[in-house]
Design an enzyme around this catalytic site. Structure first.
Site, short mmCIF file in Angstrom:
data_model
loop_
_atom_site.label_atom_id
_atom_site.label_comp_id
_atom_site.label_asym_id
_atom_site.label_seq_id
_atom_site.Cartn_x
_atom_site.Cartn_y
_atom_site.Cartn_z
N GLY A 10 39.72 37.13 46.63
CA GLY A 10 40.92 37.57 47.28
C GLY A 10 40.49 38.62 48.43
O GLY A 10 39.67 38.95 48.65
N GLY A 11 41.75 38.98 49.08
CA GLY A 11 41.47 39.74 50.26
C GLY A 11 41.44 41.10 49.69
O GLY A 11 41.67 41.37 48.67
N SER A 17 40.97 43.03 41.38
CA SER A 17 40.46 43.63 40.44
C SER A 17 41.27 44.12 39.47
O SER A 17 40.68 44.02 38.25
CB SER A 17 39.88 45.48 41.15
OG SER A 17 38.87 44.96 41.98
N ALA A 35 29.15 48.18 38.52
CA ALA A 35 30.01 48.51 39.72
C ALA A 35 28.61 48.59 40.81
O ALA A 35 27.51 49.16 40.56
CB ALA A 35 30.19 50.13 39.82
N HIS A 51 39.97 53.63 40.66
CA HIS A 51 39.53 52.45 39.61
C HIS A 51 39.21 52.86 38.40
O HIS A 51 39.53 52.00 37.32
CB HIS A 51 38.43 51.76 40.50
CG HIS A 51 38.62 50.63 41.14
ND1 HIS A 51 39.03 49.22 41.19
CD2 HIS A 51 39.08 50.60 42.66
CE1 HIS A 51 39.20 48.65 42.27
NE2 HIS A 51 39.40 49.44 42.93
N ARG A 55 41.14 51.65 34.82
CA ARG A 55 40.53 50.85 33.64
C ARG A 55 40.59 51.47 32.60
O ARG A 55 40.92 50.79 31.72
CB ARG A 55 39.17 50.65 34.29
CG ARG A 55 38.44 49.63 35.12
CD ARG A 55 36.95 49.71 34.85
NE ARG A 55 36.01 50.61 34.85
CZ ARG A 55 35.95 51.07 36.16
NH1 ARG A 55 36.16 50.64 37.31
NH2 ARG A 55 35.15 52.41 36.13
#
Length: 172
Positions: A10-11, A17, A35, A51, A55
């Site tokens: 994807g862009g 994510s 990571a 992020h 998560r």
């Protein structure tokens, strides 16, 4: 047939994510996060922190910006590993002057050897305008070739646009 490797394309800021994390959350396997980014400025620190919060708990995190093969080789069958992301990994290699063909072959070999289920996030960078400088054009070219190789090796390829998944190979 069980899915061993899922590639999520994807862009930037497309939701790839988040979608990849959902695949991992829906698994009964132990979750690992590989990571590949490096904290080079405040903006990157904020993005990484976001992020981590997104998560939540319950992940074993590995931080490796170049030698992801060593991590992939160490994972067992009861693990699902989110590699986020192949684009940053490739950028790291490009900027350190690595032999990109050797690095790509090493990554593909590690993916094929890996015992864990893998979910790999990668950016689709070839849908925009032609970049105005040689480094950006080189990056676009090698990223496209890496995505082609990853897609060929993956059991399932999903494109995420505006948070919406579309199966390109396999099923959702």
């Amino acid at each position: 047939m069980s899915i061993q490797v899922t590639l999520i394309l994807g862009g930037a800021a497309s939701g790839k994510s988040s979608y990849a994390e959902q695949i991992c959350f829906n698994s009964d396997k132990t979750r690992s996060y590989l990571a590949t980014s490096q904290i080079v400025d405040h903006e990157m620190r904020v993005k990484i922190d976001k992020h981590v919060v997104q998560r939540g708990e319950g992940w074993t995190t590995y931080e490796e910006h170049l030698n992801v093969s060593a991590v992939l080789d160490s994972l067992g069958r009861q693990t699902i590993c989110l590699l986020d992301c192949a684009t940053m990994w490739l950028s790291n290699h490009l900027l350190t002057g690595s032999d990109l063909q050797v690095a790509q072959q090493d990554l593909l070999g590690a993916i094929s050897r890996c015992k864990a289920e893998l979910v790999i996030v990668s950016n689709e960078v070839g849908m925009g305008i032609v970049p105005d400088n040689a480094l950006a054009r080189q990056f676009r070219e090698v990223q496209g070739r890496l995505n082609i190789a990853l897609a060929a090796q993956a059991d399932r390829v999903i494109q995420v646009t505006a948070g919406l998944p579309l199966a390109l190979k396999g099923t959702l």
